[in-house]
Motif scaffolding. Structure first.
Motif, PDB file in Angstrom:
ATOM      1  N   TYR A   1       0.668  -0.863  -0.507  1.00 51.43           N
ATOM      2  CA  TYR A   1      -0.151  -0.261   0.187  1.00 51.43           C
ATOM      3  C   TYR A   1       0.982   1.566   0.091  1.00 51.43           C
ATOM      4  O   TYR A   1       1.415   1.528   1.141  1.00 51.43           O
ATOM      5  CB  TYR A   1      -0.803  -0.214   0.923  1.00 51.43           C
ATOM      6  CG  TYR A   1      -1.530   1.283   1.185  1.00 51.43           C
ATOM      7  CD1 TYR A   1      -2.834   1.651   0.322  1.00 51.43           C
ATOM      8  CD2 TYR A   1      -2.071   1.700   2.771  1.00 51.43           C
ATOM      9  CE1 TYR A   1      -3.971   2.739   0.069  1.00 51.43           C
ATOM     10  CE2 TYR A   1      -2.758   2.730   3.026  1.00 51.43           C
ATOM     11  CZ  TYR A   1      -3.917   3.214   1.457  1.00 51.43           C
ATOM     12  OH  TYR A   1      -5.172   3.904   1.788  1.00 51.43           O
ATOM     13  N   ASN A   2       1.296   2.215  -1.215  1.00 51.98           N
ATOM     14  CA  ASN A   2       2.101   3.180  -1.365  1.00 51.98           C
ATOM     15  C   ASN A   2       0.735   4.400  -1.855  1.00 51.98           C
ATOM     16  O   ASN A   2      -0.022   3.839  -2.723  1.00 51.98           O
ATOM     17  CB  ASN A   2       2.986   3.070  -2.092  1.00 51.98           C
ATOM     18  CG  ASN A   2       4.066   2.108  -1.205  1.00 51.98           C
ATOM     19  OD1 ASN A   2       3.695   0.877  -1.128  1.00 51.98           O
ATOM     20  ND2 ASN A   2       4.605   2.636  -1.698  1.00 51.98           N
ATOM     21  N   ARG A   3       1.207   5.227  -1.528  1.00 52.51           N
ATOM     22  CA  ARG A   3       0.730   6.623  -2.618  1.00 52.51           C
ATOM     23  C   ARG A   3       2.119   6.913  -3.924  1.00 52.51           C
ATOM     24  O   ARG A   3       3.208   6.844  -4.069  1.00 52.51           O
ATOM     25  CB  ARG A   3       1.218   7.643  -1.532  1.00 52.51           C
ATOM     26  CG  ARG A   3       1.042   9.362  -2.363  1.00 52.51           C
ATOM     27  CD  ARG A   3       1.124   9.995  -1.039  1.00 52.51           C
ATOM     28  NE  ARG A   3       0.064  10.258   0.387  1.00 52.51           N
ATOM     29  CZ  ARG A   3      -0.899  10.919   0.607  1.00 52.51           C
ATOM     30  NH1 ARG A   3      -1.385  11.848  -0.309  1.00 52.51           N
ATOM     31  NH2 ARG A   3      -1.851  10.898   1.256  1.00 52.51           N
ATOM     32  N   PHE A   4       1.057   6.964  -5.420  1.00 48.74           N
ATOM     33  CA  PHE A   4       1.664   7.240  -5.990  1.00 48.74           C
ATOM     34  C   PHE A   4       1.076   8.621  -6.799  1.00 48.74           C
ATOM     35  O   PHE A   4       0.316   9.025  -6.539  1.00 48.74           O
ATOM     36  CB  PHE A   4       1.390   6.388  -6.614  1.00 48.74           C
ATOM     37  CG  PHE A   4       1.876   4.806  -6.949  1.00 48.74           C
ATOM     38  CD1 PHE A   4       3.384   4.628  -6.674  1.00 48.74           C
ATOM     39  CD2 PHE A   4       1.455   3.595  -5.723  1.00 48.74           C
ATOM     40  CE1 PHE A   4       4.397   3.241  -6.365  1.00 48.74           C
ATOM     41  CE2 PHE A   4       2.289   2.549  -5.648  1.00 48.74           C
ATOM     42  CZ  PHE A   4       3.051   2.079  -5.496  1.00 48.74           C
ATOM     43  N   GLN A   5       2.387   8.785  -7.649  1.00 43.67           N
ATOM     44  CA  GLN A   5       1.665   9.644  -8.423  1.00 43.67           C
ATOM     45  C   GLN A   5       0.842   9.634  -9.600  1.00 43.67           C
ATOM     46  O   GLN A   5       2.351   8.322 -10.186  1.00 43.67           O
ATOM     47  CB  GLN A   5       2.960  11.101  -9.065  1.00 43.67           C
ATOM     48  CG  GLN A   5       3.065  12.085  -7.439  1.00 43.67           C
ATOM     49  CD  GLN A   5       4.009  11.591  -6.835  1.00 43.67           C
ATOM     50  OE1 GLN A   5       4.708  10.663  -7.010  1.00 43.67           O
ATOM     51  NE2 GLN A   5       3.397  11.397  -5.097  1.00 43.67           N
TER      52      GLN A   5
ATOM     53  N   PHE B   1       7.046   3.875 -11.907  1.00 43.96           N
ATOM     54  CA  PHE B   1       6.995   2.366 -12.697  1.00 43.96           C
ATOM     55  C   PHE B   1       6.255   1.831 -13.092  1.00 43.96           C
ATOM     56  O   PHE B   1       4.673   2.529 -13.805  1.00 43.96           O
ATOM     57  CB  PHE B   1       6.697   1.380 -10.955  1.00 43.96           C
ATOM     58  CG  PHE B   1       7.251   1.873  -9.826  1.00 43.96           C
ATOM     59  CD1 PHE B   1       8.518   0.984 -10.235  1.00 43.96           C
ATOM     60  CD2 PHE B   1       7.159   2.775  -8.831  1.00 43.96           C
ATOM     61  CE1 PHE B   1       9.332   1.031  -8.721  1.00 43.96           C
ATOM     62  CE2 PHE B   1       8.463   3.021  -8.036  1.00 43.96           C
ATOM     63  CZ  PHE B   1       8.643   2.209  -8.363  1.00 43.96           C
ATOM     64  N   ASP B   2       6.138   1.503 -13.955  1.00 44.86           N
ATOM     65  CA  ASP B   2       4.520   0.869 -15.148  1.00 44.86           C
ATOM     66  C   ASP B   2       3.886  -0.102 -14.268  1.00 44.86           C
ATOM     67  O   ASP B   2       4.036  -1.019 -12.987  1.00 44.86           O
ATOM     68  CB  ASP B   2       5.235  -0.323 -16.440  1.00 44.86           C
ATOM     69  CG  ASP B   2       6.048   0.509 -17.507  1.00 44.86           C
ATOM     70  OD1 ASP B   2       6.371   1.905 -17.633  1.00 44.86           O
ATOM     71  OD2 ASP B   2       7.027   0.090 -17.379  1.00 44.86           O
TER      72      ASP B   2
ATOM     73  N   LEU C   1       3.537   5.338 -13.068  1.00 43.86           N
ATOM     74  CA  LEU C   1       3.408   5.981 -11.295  1.00 43.86           C
ATOM     75  C   LEU C   1       4.761   6.130 -10.912  1.00 43.86           C
ATOM     76  O   LEU C   1       5.704   5.477 -12.096  1.00 43.86           O
ATOM     77  CB  LEU C   1       2.856   4.649 -10.827  1.00 43.86           C
ATOM     78  CG  LEU C   1       1.582   4.083 -11.012  1.00 43.86           C
ATOM     79  CD1 LEU C   1       0.909   3.312 -10.006  1.00 43.86           C
ATOM     80  CD2 LEU C   1       0.528   5.165 -11.164  1.00 43.86           C
ATOM     81  N   ALA C   2       4.682   6.936 -10.274  1.00 43.14           N
ATOM     82  CA  ALA C   2       6.440   7.316  -8.921  1.00 43.14           C
ATOM     83  C   ALA C   2       5.816   7.646  -7.997  1.00 43.14           C
ATOM     84  O   ALA C   2       4.635   8.264  -7.780  1.00 43.14           O
ATOM     85  CB  ALA C   2       6.182   8.648 -10.115  1.00 43.14           C
ATOM     86  N   SER C   3       6.665   7.156  -7.551  1.00 41.13           N
ATOM     87  CA  SER C   3       6.692   7.319  -5.902  1.00 41.13           C
ATOM     88  C   SER C   3       8.409   7.755  -5.818  1.00 41.13           C
ATOM     89  O   SER C   3       9.636   7.442  -5.852  1.00 41.13           O
ATOM     90  CB  SER C   3       6.511   6.257  -5.205  1.00 41.13           C
ATOM     91  OG  SER C   3       6.254   6.560  -3.836  1.00 41.13           O
TER      92      SER C   3
END
Length: 569
Positions: free
Chosen positions: A493-497, A520-521, A513-515
């Protein structure tokens, strides 16, 4: 409405596993799943629970050994699902390898229904068997065993389902029967049969049956044991993980039966990286399609096929049946949702549905879909024989479905003609005229046994992963482990842009997505609306292989706009 909850990690267990050589992440994952000591993760066949602790297994092995010595005819009577099909195939292959004269019979669910009924015994008698050996059924077949006895046919029962108030008058091997000291209650039907073969081989050794050295290697059956165990959605306790893990190793090494190899091929899955998802969601459904729409004899024939050519022909038929099953299921699911549009499912504790034109073989899958969507115990009925309807139910955690049906039956015996099953799934037959009364009686029982908290879906995760730990290597490492029912695959469970998003295949989102500076794809399946710029996501790591290249992908399972209410993806 969903609650997100991080699995609790007992610190002492986690520290013990790290000292035992596991990485901090794997130690955390295993500790959160109840593992306290490294030996609980032993995966060699030598760590299996001893067969000697199964009640009645010695006398059953002795009786089968006698049958082999006398060349008595053994007829295996199987259930018509993937567990029954694999159990039947294991029985046929194992008994034949030990010199038995053996054949099989599997009831057509539409003609005979479930289990060793008097009607099935009558059909079996035309094969002139000396012994009927049940696999994955029989614990409730009191009348069927009596019918066989009247015809001079002995019955041996191997099963794993919960017994009723009366046991059949037969020799029974079932870890869930009264008085059985076997340390796991979670063996599938195919696992029980595998254990019987281990006991039989030991008995035949003592009788010097293998004096010529032609002793069968039961490990060659583990691909079938793994498939049936995962497809039947039994709890993957340590004993089952050992069986499944060793079966998967054989598949990855290319040492599987021709039928299992053919099922991998028609499903478009790579056997060299076989995992529990393949068994439960690609091979299992194709095997089950035969019992749902046609006759499971087709599935058993595929598993017993002696050549790749014959196995492929049968696997293609199973694949076509599965396509038909999916089409029927989709139509029934849409009709069920239409029927529910007139009521608020959240206002009820249970869902009970019936239509005159629904397919009896698919009601269980539709019940499962409704249970997943609304997080309510669901029973779906289709027309049965005469004035009866047959239903299949699926349940949620905390609501033992078979016990709930038993409570309905005890209070109003006239409502249910017959029923059976276990905690999460059950089948039943009722009179169509009693459908409305049953619906309310079942609802009443659920309101006594459930509360609002249990009716709110809780999504368990393993917490956040530092972005620098999200890697292809970790995805591959996790994929090599045995995860499944009761031992769930890791989710994080993470937060992504959300940097990029586009619809693919008309109904899925492909994401970038980015963190914390890493990109990441990702994929979000069965969702085609735009996501907000920042999300909190529940996800799995996947080692995706495409055109010969491996790459990391994040599979988003659930998401919510950052700090907003959770939505299901």
């Amino acid at each position: 409405m969903h609650n997100i909850q991080t699995r609790a990690v007992p610190p002492d267990a986690c520290a013990t596993l790290v000292r035992g050589g596991y990485s901090p992440l794997l130690a955390r994952l295993y500790a959160a799943r109840g593992i306290a000591q490294p030996e609980e993760l032993a995966d060699g066949l030598g760590a299996l629970l001893p067969w000697q602790t199964l009640k009645n297994i010695r006398p059953m092995a002795a009786r089968l050994a006698d049958a082999i010595a006398r060349q008595e005819r053994i007829l295996v009577v199987a259930d018509y699902d993937a567990d029954g099909a694999t159990a039947c195939s294991v029985a046929i292959k194992g008994l034949s390898a030990m010199g038995a004269t053996v054949d099989f019979l599997v009831p057509n669910r539409f003609e005979y229904g479930y289990g060793l009924t008097p009607q099935i015994v009558e059909l079996a008698a035309t094969r002139r068997p000396d012994i009927i050996l049940t696999v994955d059924n029989g614990i409730a077949s009191v009348d069927g065993v009596d019918a066989a006895k009247r015809l001079g046919i002995e019955t041996l029962i191997t099963d794993h389902h919960l017994p009723g108030s009366q046991l059949p008058d037969a020799l029974i091997v079932n870890p869930n029967q009264p008085g059985c000291d076997f340390a796991s209650r979670h063996l599938a039907g195919v696992g029980v049969m595998f254990y019987v073969l281990m006991a039989l081989r030991a008995e035949l050794r003592e009788r010097q049956h293998f004096a010529d050295g032609a002793e069968p290697n039961l490990g060659e059956l583990l691909d079938l044991v793994a498939l049936g165990t995962v497809a039947d959605v039994v709890r993957l306790d340590q004993n089952n993980r050992i069986l499944v893990g060793n079966g998967l190793k054989r598949m990855r090494a290319g040492r599987m039966s021709a039928g299992v190899a053919a099922l991998f091929q028609v499903a478009g899955r790579a056997a060299h990286k076989a995992n529990t998802f393949d068994l439960g969601f690609t091979l299992g459904p194709r095997l089950n399609a035969a019992g749902r729409l046609d006759d499971m004899s087709l599935g058993i024939a595929c598993l017993l096929a002696s050549s790749s050519e014959s196995a492929m022909g049968l696997a293609r038929q199973l694949d076509e049946l599965n396509r038909e099953r999916r089409h029927i299921e989709a139509g029934m699911r849409e009709e069920a949702l239409a029927d529910l549009s007139d009521i608020d499912p959240q206002s009820r504790y249970t869902l009970t549905l019936f239509r005159e034109d629904w397919h009896q073989g698919v009601v269980g899958i539709v019940a499962a879909r409704l249970k997943e969507r609304f997080h309510r115990p669901a029973i779906v009925f289709a027309p049965g024989d005469g004035e009866e309807v047959r239903g299949s139910g699926r349940s949620i955690a905390g609501f033992h479905l078979r016990d709930a049906l038993d409570l309905v039956y005890k209070r109003q015996p006239e409502l249910i003609v017959k029923f059976g099953g276990h905690a999460m799934a059950a089948g039943l037959t009722i009179r169509q005229a009693a459908l409305g009364t049953f619906r309310e009686a079942f609802e009443s029982v659920a309101r006594e046994l459930l509360d609002e908290k249990q009716l709110t879906r809780t999504i368990e995760t393993d917490g956040a992963l530092p972005p620098q730990d999200i890697s292809l290597e970790l995805a591959e490492s996790l994929a090599a482990c045995v995860w499944g029912q009761g031992f769930p695959s890791p989710t994080f469970y993470n937060r992504f842009q959300v940097l990029k998003q586009r619809v693919v295949g008309e109904k899925h989102l492909k994401l970038r997505l980015a963190s914390r500076g890493r990109e990441f794809d990702a994929m979000l399946f069965n969702y085609a609306d735009w996501l907000p710029d920042e999300i909190e996501a529940v996800y799995q790591l996947v080692a995706n292989e495409w055109q010969g290249r491996k790459e990391l992908q994040i599979y988003v399972e659930h998401w919510r706009a950052a700090a907003d209410e959770m939505l299901e993806g």
